[in-house]
Design an enzyme around this catalytic site. Structure first.
Site, PDB file in Angstrom:
ATOM      1  N   HIS A   1       4.460  -4.786  10.454  1.00  0.00           N
ATOM      2  CA  HIS A   1       4.949  -4.141  11.683  1.00  0.00           C
ATOM      3  C   HIS A   1       5.137  -5.133  12.824  1.00  0.00           C
ATOM      4  CE1 HIS A   1       4.378   0.178  10.632  1.00  0.00           C
ATOM      5  NE2 HIS A   1       3.450  -0.302   9.829  1.00  0.00           N
TER       6      HIS A   1
ATOM      7  N   ASP B   1      -0.268  -3.964   6.131  1.00  0.00           N
ATOM      8  CA  ASP B   1      -0.917  -3.432   7.331  1.00  0.00           C
ATOM      9  C   ASP B   1      -2.384  -3.840   7.419  1.00  0.00           C
ATOM     10  OD1 ASP B   1       1.471  -2.250   7.915  1.00  0.00           O
ATOM     11  OD2 ASP B   1       0.779  -0.177   7.722  1.00  0.00           O
TER      12      ASP B   1
ATOM     13  N   HIS C   1       0.844  -1.202   0.000  1.00  0.00           N
ATOM     14  CA  HIS C   1       0.000   0.000   0.000  1.00  0.00           C
ATOM     15  C   HIS C   1       0.875   1.247   0.000  1.00  0.00           C
ATOM     16  CE1 HIS C   1       0.806  -0.526   4.293  1.00  0.00           C
ATOM     17  NE2 HIS C   1       0.254   0.649   4.572  1.00  0.00           N
TER      18      HIS C   1
ATOM     19  N   ASP D   1       5.920   4.601   5.085  1.00  0.00           N
ATOM     20  CA  ASP D   1       6.770   3.624   5.789  1.00  0.00           C
ATOM     21  C   ASP D   1       6.831   2.278   5.046  1.00  0.00           C
ATOM     22  OD1 ASP D   1       4.004   3.485   6.650  1.00  0.00           O
ATOM     23  OD2 ASP D   1       4.599   2.077   8.220  1.00  0.00           O
ATOM     24  N   HIS D   2       6.094   2.182   3.929  1.00  0.00           N
ATOM     25  CA  HIS D   2       6.132   0.966   3.112  1.00  0.00           C
ATOM     26  C   HIS D   2       6.716   1.198   1.716  1.00  0.00           C
ATOM     27  CE1 HIS D   2       3.634  -1.358   6.007  1.00  0.00           C
ATOM     28  NE2 HIS D   2       3.358  -0.131   6.385  1.00  0.00           N
TER      29      HIS D   2
ATOM     30  N   HIS E   1      -7.472  -0.691   5.673  1.00  0.00           N
ATOM     31  CA  HIS E   1      -6.408   0.202   6.174  1.00  0.00           C
ATOM     32  C   HIS E   1      -6.226   1.358   5.173  1.00  0.00           C
ATOM     33  CE1 HIS E   1      -2.689   1.372   8.140  1.00  0.00           C
ATOM     34  NE2 HIS E   1      -2.029   1.227   7.011  1.00  0.00           N
TER      35      HIS E   1
ATOM     36  N   HIS F   1       1.424   3.898   1.937  1.00  0.00           N
ATOM     37  CA  HIS F   1       1.992   4.639   3.074  1.00  0.00           C
ATOM     38  C   HIS F   1       3.518   4.695   2.995  1.00  0.00           C
ATOM     39  CE1 HIS F   1      -1.841   4.098   5.711  1.00  0.00           C
ATOM     40  NE2 HIS F   1      -1.905   5.157   4.929  1.00  0.00           N
TER      41      HIS F   1
END
Ligand code: ZN
Ligand code: FE
Length: 262
Positions: free
Chosen positions: A178, A140, A63, A67-68, A121, A65
């Site tokens: 995570h 996530d 996805h 942090d990905h 999410h 975001h």
């Protein structure tokens, strides 16, 4: 004579990055093809590739975001790899080259994956299921003992998504985005402090975290048994935690709200 060398065919390197993210390298040593799932950052992935003497052929994004996908563009520039992501999120996955939809397949060397769309999410979230290797990269959407917060999708969508993952074979290994297991466990225990299996699992989790070891992978069957977000339609469980059984969506909504306020 043909010899099956399973581990060599599908090797997973788990890379803890940023604060509590996991990125993964999967390599197929027979074809020397490597993919990275969710490179949230360039430096840590690049270092790991060098240490393992690997080049990078593909990035698989779950996805959009940061942090990905934070490492997507720099890794693409350095390794000239192709970036795979959800067709519906093609405007949000940096550097996307290969756009896939739900149920479509893709091969990383000799290993085939199937895309599972799991909105909730984010609306464009996808999971990567390597069926023959009994492995799911869930981003996530599903965590060990928890699930992703609903930033974009509806409860209805998340319930559908969880039902899809719940229907996978129990022995499927769950590699999520995570290391949230310890805090998720606190909520699960708060809901049900008499569950002996959960207590045992929490002890294992704590031991691992004391040594800074990952609690991931988990398995789908373990999550079905212990993850509260897999139990939105389990009447006994709902009774125990004081949620009146109305509908999957309503039950899930209450459960998610309880966690968000915990
Ligand atoms: Zn996310
Ligand atoms: Fe994340």
């Amino acid at each position: 004579m043909y010899q099956k060398k399973e581990n060599k065919l599908f090797k997973i390197i788990q890379i803890p990055i940023l604060t509590d993210n996991y990125s993964y390298l999967i390599s197929d040593e027979n074809s020397a093809i490597t993919a990275c799932i969710d490179p949230g950052n360039f430096d840590e992935i690049d270092k790991c590739l060098k240490e393992n003497d690997l080049k990078l052929d593909y990035i698989l994004s779950t996805h959009h975001h940061i942090d990905h996908v934070g490492g997507n563009l720099l890794l693409k520039k350095k390794y000239e790899c192709k970036i795979v992501g959800n067709y519906h999120d093609r405007d949000r996955i940096p550097g996307i080259d290969i756009e896939l939809k739900d149920s479509e397949t893709f091969s990383v060397g000799n290993n085939d994956l199937i895309v599972i769309e799991t909105p909730g999410h984010t609306v464009g979230h996808i999971c990567y299921h390597f069926e023959d290797n009994s492995t799911l990269f869930s981003g996530d959407t599903l965590f060990s003992l928890g699930c992703g917060r609903l930033f974009e999708g509806s409860c209805e969508q998340m319930v559908e998504s969880i039902l899809k993952l719940r229907s996978l074979p129990g022995n499927t290994k769950l590699y999520c985005g995570h290391e949230y297991t310890e805090s998720n466990a606190k909520f699960a225990f708060h809901l049900n402090s008499t569950d002996e299996k959960l207590k045992k699992k929490i002890q294992q989790i704590q031991k691992k975290r004391e040594k800074s070891e990952p609690t991931i992978p988990s398995t789908i069957s373990e999550e079905i048994e212990l993850n509260p977000f897999m139990k939105f339609d389990d009447k006994k469980f709902l009774d125990l935690i004081g949620i009146k059984n109305i509908s999957d969506e309503e039950n899930f909504k209450k459960l998610r709200k309880m966690k968000d306020e915990f």
